[in-house]
Design an enzyme around this catalytic site. Structure first.
Site, PDB file in Angstrom:
ATOM      1  N   ARG A 149      -6.285 -12.331  -1.215  1.00 39.69           N
ATOM      2  CA  ARG A 149      -4.848 -12.246  -0.962  1.00 39.69           C
ATOM      3  C   ARG A 149      -4.650 -11.270   0.194  1.00 39.69           C
ATOM      4  O   ARG A 149      -5.582 -10.630   0.651  1.00 39.69           O
ATOM      5  CB  ARG A 149      -4.026 -11.885  -2.215  1.00 39.69           C
ATOM      6  CG  ARG A 149      -4.605 -10.995  -3.241  1.00 39.69           C
ATOM      7  CD  ARG A 149      -4.768  -9.550  -2.857  1.00 39.69           C
ATOM      8  NE  ARG A 149      -3.587  -8.995  -2.252  1.00 39.69           N
ATOM      9  CZ  ARG A 149      -3.593  -8.000  -1.398  1.00 39.69           C
ATOM     10  NH1 ARG A 149      -4.729  -7.434  -1.039  1.00 39.69           N
ATOM     11  NH2 ARG A 149      -2.487  -7.538  -0.866  1.00 39.69           N
ATOM     12  N   ARG A 181      -0.419 -21.256  -0.429  1.00 38.08           N
ATOM     13  CA  ARG A 181       0.572 -20.157  -0.469  1.00 38.08           C
ATOM     14  C   ARG A 181       1.494 -20.310   0.748  1.00 38.08           C
ATOM     15  O   ARG A 181       1.025 -20.345   1.879  1.00 38.08           O
ATOM     16  CB  ARG A 181      -0.114 -18.776  -0.475  1.00 38.08           C
ATOM     17  CG  ARG A 181      -0.936 -18.555  -1.756  1.00 38.08           C
ATOM     18  CD  ARG A 181      -1.258 -17.098  -1.986  1.00 38.08           C
ATOM     19  NE  ARG A 181      -0.089 -16.320  -2.314  1.00 38.08           N
ATOM     20  CZ  ARG A 181      -0.088 -14.988  -2.358  1.00 38.08           C
ATOM     21  NH1 ARG A 181      -1.181 -14.304  -2.069  1.00 38.08           N
ATOM     22  NH2 ARG A 181       1.017 -14.330  -2.669  1.00 38.08           N
ATOM     23  N   ASP A 189       3.846 -10.433   5.737  1.00 35.81           N
ATOM     24  CA  ASP A 189       3.299 -11.794   5.660  1.00 35.81           C
ATOM     25  C   ASP A 189       3.843 -12.703   6.748  1.00 35.81           C
ATOM     26  O   ASP A 189       3.266 -13.739   7.044  1.00 35.81           O
ATOM     27  CB  ASP A 189       3.586 -12.396   4.290  1.00 35.81           C
ATOM     28  CG  ASP A 189       2.776 -11.673   3.236  1.00 35.81           C
ATOM     29  OD1 ASP A 189       3.206 -10.584   2.808  1.00 35.81           O
ATOM     30  OD2 ASP A 189       1.690 -12.159   2.904  1.00 35.81           O
TER      31      ASP A 189
HETATM   32  O1  MRU Z   1       0.862 -11.562  -2.620  1.00 38.28           O
HETATM   33  P1  MRU Z   1      -0.059 -10.763  -1.741  1.00 38.28           P
HETATM   34  O2  MRU Z   1      -0.841  -9.734  -2.474  1.00 38.28           O
HETATM   35  O3  MRU Z   1      -0.921 -11.655  -0.875  1.00 38.28           O
HETATM   36  O4  MRU Z   1       0.940  -9.995  -0.769  1.00 38.28           O
HETATM   37  C1  MRU Z   1       0.398  -9.177   0.236  1.00 38.28           C
HETATM   38  C2  MRU Z   1       1.415  -8.448   1.004  1.00 38.28           C
HETATM   39  O5  MRU Z   1       2.601  -8.553   0.775  1.00 38.28           O
HETATM   40  C3  MRU Z   1       0.903  -7.632   2.149  1.00 38.28           C
HETATM   41  O6  MRU Z   1       1.737  -6.531   2.387  1.00 38.28           O
HETATM   42  C4  MRU Z   1       0.879  -8.508   3.402  1.00 38.28           C
HETATM   43  O7  MRU Z   1       0.162  -9.684   3.158  1.00 38.28           O
HETATM   44  C5  MRU Z   1       0.288  -7.795   4.558  1.00 38.28           C
HETATM   45  S1  MRU Z   1      -1.476  -7.663   4.411  1.00 38.28           S
HETATM   46  C6  MRU Z   1      -2.038  -6.835   5.783  1.00 38.28           C
END
Ligand code: MRU
Length: 368
Positions: free
Chosen positions: A53, A90, A244
């Site tokens: 993730r 995702r 993201d």
């Molecule tokens: O749901 P996740 O754990 O994939 O969410 C991750 C985040 O929100 C991070 O802050 C984002 O992906 C930036 S990672 C450098």
């Protein structure tokens, strides 16, 4: 990144040259276990179940997943199928579509027999690019931290608050939000990080605290609701988060709860920075409210997982049977609440003009 003092990347080509290896993040911090991805379906499942993730790592995993898919079927139809299957695991992190397009652009003009090898090479370049990008983000963020440190009393720590995990566990190495912190710590600046636990999946408590400790950076996990209080009492100097997807106007999608931290930072006159690689900018979307927001299972809200007294990793229910829950996984922080976007090219104002000043090649519409 270091685990037990040994340097790793978060994803790498397997020794057989026909697989990719990463760490299962659903077991962290209790167990550090590599997992081998041997097929496109393995990569897709790892992304969906969040064994991997974090936006950049999702992208790198998808790139290897496409290479694995091409080992199975390198025809035009096989290429299209793998891309479509991986892309839908995702929806919010744009790095997923970005990485797939990078690999597709390389291999589509080739004869099918050459595609898999070229895709593995392309995935490797995406990983190398991510490492160098995060290193540069770290250097630009370090300059901001140095300024803050210079305004503090000698010996006082620079207090950073972060949300979710935008560290090396979310990338290939360094991290985005954490790279400036690691570099400041390594440069001898006294740092302390308030780590939002980040319900419902607790990426802060489970992942960010783990990786900061592995690097020797002092940190304290807080309940998600504690940040505003700490800001009001002068115990936070700055907020740095990852993202993201950043839209062309500088709006920021990040883990649910980020927006509330930006509001609290603005109310307290504190800088709120977002660290991101070029692969996280979505130039095709005008503003953040058009970003698809992932809805995840209610179980993530109704249960908490962790290490049980017998050492096993399991989950416990925290609500009465039959309780309903909603689980939007991301929110959008409007550009007006963002002090700056820390990129590999420097710090941009969170606006269309600010981004275009750093990425002038995007002034004319480019399809991707
Ligand atoms: O749901 P996740 O754990 O994939 O969410 C991750 C985040 O929100 C991070 O802050 C984002 O992906 C930036 S990672 C450098």
């Amino acid at each position: 990144m270091k685990i037990d003092g040994k340097h790793y990347r978060m994803i790498w080509l397997g020794e057989d040259g026909r697989s990719a290896v990463t760490f299962d993040q659903t077991l962290l911090p209790h167990r550090v276990e590599p997992i081998v991805l041997r097929s496109m379906e393995d990569a897709a499942r790892a992304i969906l179940t969040m064994q991997v993730r974090g936006a950049p790592l999702i992208g790198a995993t998808a790139a290897y997943g496409l290479a694995l898919g091409l080992l199975q079927d390198a025809s035009d139809a096989g290429l299209a199928y793998s891309i479509e299957h991986l892309a839908r695991q995702r929806p919010t992190a744009i790095n997923l579509a970005w990485a797939l397009e990078q690999v597709r652009g390389q291999v589509a003009p080739m004869p099918p027999a050459d595609r898999a090898a070229a895709a593995f090479a392309s995935a490797g370049r995406i990983c190398d690019d991510d490492v160098e990008t995060c290193r540069r983000i770290g250097e630009h963020g370090l300059a901001i931290i140095r300024d803050i440190a210079a305004r503090k009393q000698p010996g006082d720590r620079v207090e950073v608050l972060t949300h979710c995990n935008a560290g090396w566990l979310a990338c290939v190495d360094w991290g985005t939000a954490t790279a400036p912190i690691y570099m400041a710590h390594d440069a001898g600046i006294s740092m302390h990080v308030w780590v939002d636990e980040t319900r419902p999946r607790n990426q802060g408590a489970a992942l960010t605290a783990f990786e900061l400790a592995a690097h020797g950076v002092p940190c304290t996990v807080i309940a998600d609701n504690a940040g505003g209080h700490l800001m009001q009492h002068g115990r936070v100097d700055m907020v740095i988060v990852g993202t993201d997807r950043v839209t062309a106007n500088g709006d920021v999608a990040n883990k649910i709860g980020t927006y509330l931290k930006a509001l609290a930072a603005a109310d307290n006159g504190l800088p709120f920075y977002v660290a991101l690689p070029h692969s996280t900018i979505d130039w095709t979307i005008a503003d953040g409210f058009r970003i698809p927001i992932e809805e995840r299972s209610a179980d993530e809200v109704l249960k908490v997982s962790g290490r049980l007294p017998d050492g096993a990793i399991g989950s416990v229910e925290i609500a009465a049977p039959g309780t309903r829950a909603a689980n939007p996984a991301f929110d959008v922080t409007p550009a007006r609440l963002v002090t700056g976007l820390i990129t590999e090219r420097g710090v941009a104002k969170a606006s269309r003009e600010g981004l275009l000043a750093l990425y002038p090649e995007r002034r004319s519409p480019v399809s991707r």
